[in-house]
Write an enzyme that holds these catalytic residues in place. Structure first.
Site, PDB file in Angstrom:
ATOM      1  N   THR A 214       0.857  -1.186   0.000  1.00 15.76           N
ATOM      2  CA  THR A 214       0.000   0.000   0.000  1.00 15.76           C
ATOM      3  C   THR A 214       0.897   1.241   0.000  1.00 15.76           C
ATOM      4  O   THR A 214       1.919   1.283   0.684  1.00 15.76           O
ATOM      5  CB  THR A 214      -0.943   0.011   1.223  1.00 15.76           C
ATOM      6  OG1 THR A 214      -0.153  -0.064   2.425  1.00 15.76           O
ATOM      7  CG2 THR A 214      -1.892  -1.179   1.196  1.00 15.76           C
ATOM      8  N   GLY A 219      -1.738   5.048  -3.992  1.00 19.83           N
ATOM      9  CA  GLY A 219      -2.469   3.832  -4.357  1.00 19.83           C
ATOM     10  C   GLY A 219      -1.852   2.575  -3.783  1.00 19.83           C
ATOM     11  O   GLY A 219      -1.361   2.564  -2.657  1.00 19.83           O
ATOM     12  N   ASP A 246      -6.068  -0.720   7.759  1.00 21.31           N
ATOM     13  CA  ASP A 246      -6.868  -1.860   8.246  1.00 21.31           C
ATOM     14  C   ASP A 246      -8.114  -2.060   7.390  1.00 21.31           C
ATOM     15  O   ASP A 246      -8.518  -3.197   7.125  1.00 21.31           O
ATOM     16  CB  ASP A 246      -7.278  -1.640   9.704  1.00 21.31           C
ATOM     17  CG  ASP A 246      -6.065  -1.569  10.619  1.00 21.31           C
ATOM     18  OD1 ASP A 246      -5.044  -2.194  10.288  1.00 21.31           O
ATOM     19  OD2 ASP A 246      -6.148  -0.872  11.640  1.00 21.31           O
TER      20      ASP A 246
END
Ligand code: RIB
Length: 306
Positions: A214, A219, A246
């Site tokens: 990530t 992006g 998360d």
């Protein structure tokens, strides 16, 4: 079935103008209590998009534990696998500044009691996805991943907070999800270098796993033996990025568990992570599947062949 094995915290959120530097005190008018913990956040995010989620962990015998359980239950998470500890429910103290950046300190308490023996062997198998993070004892996490993999389950590890992976543990991981810092630490490198895709591809080969990195506003990318993808991020005005990672992980795991392919899981997770930044707190701002689907066309996911 998605089984989440990990941490459950009560988050105390402090909105400040600027985060304190070492030795500095900063003031704010008040704080908010919110349900948190990487394991619980991921479980709640997955349940909100429709997954059949079972949470395994430990809570203290205190009001923070009751609160955390109630919020997860409300989100649709099966909490029958939660056990009570003689230690206090884990607490996270979280400062969030005007730019939506955060600083987090966790007192682990009851999380340290979470043990693989809490998961019975019958839960493993081809229909089970097992999702772990790194906020409980690493020995417990890797023992559970080994058992889950041997039992025929799909295993996903979000290696947050960052830690190096021991060579013996790599065999138990089907999917590794990390941010840039965690990716470098996982493979004992200083940085991931200039091109995250090159790093992800190499890491995927070394680990024999799908590797998702990530990249915040840049992006996310995914590298697997079957192909690589690059996803844009959802364009939003962030209020609080706490728990965005998360939300990404929980929604990604729910999508794979649902039978989505890598590209589709990456797209839903990227949209969900963006939407999760639009409110204060981790579980409070997680989106439903309908909300994600409304924004899917705003996040482009491309195969990358070079
Ligand atoms: O990833 C965000 C989470 O990190 C917070 O909810 C906090 O509890 C810490 O675990």
């Amino acid at each position: 079935m998605l089984l989440v094995f990990g941490s459950i915290n009560a988050d105390m959120l402090f909105s400040v103008d600027t985060l304190p530097r070492p030795g500095e005190t900063v003031l704010c008018p008040g704080y908010k209590l919110a349900a948190g913990g990487k394991g619980a956040n991921q479980a709640a995010a997955a349940a909100k998009v429709g997954a059949d989620v079972h949470m395994i962990g430990h809570l203290g015998k205190d009001s923070f534990g009751d609160f955390a359980r109630d919020v997860m239950t409300e989100a649709g998470v099966n909490c029958d696998g939660l056990a009570l500890s003689n230690q206090a429910t884990a607490i996270a103290v979280i400062g969030v500044d005007q730019a939506a950046e955060n600083q987090i300190i966790v007192a682990s308490g009851a999380n340290l009691d979470t043990h693989p023996d809490q998961v019975s062997h019958e839960l493993f198998g081809a229909g089970a996805t097992i999702l772990c993070q790194n906020e409980i004892r690493p020995e417990a996490t890797f023992e559970l991943l080994k058992r889950a993999k041997a039992g025929g389950s799909r295993t996903i590890l979000n290696l947050a907070p960052a830690m190096a992976i021991e060579p013996d543990d790599t065999k138990s991981i089907d999917v590794l999800i990390v941010n840039e810092l965690e990716a470098a630490m996982a493979l004992r490198q200083k940085t991931i270098g200039d091109d995250p895709l090159v790093f992800a591809r190499e890491a995927s080969q070394v680990l024999g796993a799908t590797v998702v990195i990530t990249l915040g506003a840049e992006g996310a990318i995914a590298a697997s033996p079957g192909g690589c993808f690059r996803a844009a991020s959802l364009q939003i005005d962030p209020i609080d990025t706490t728990g965005a990672g998360d939300a990404f992980v929980g929604i990604f795991a729910a999508a794979l568990d649902n039978g989505d392919d890598l590209r589709s899981a990456l797209q839903k997770a990227s949209v969900g992570a963006g939407l999760a930044c639009t409110g204060l707190g981790a579980q409070t701002s997680q989106p439903s599947l309908v909300e994600i689907e409304t924004h899917l066309d705003k996040v482009n996911v491309q195969p990358v062949n070079r």
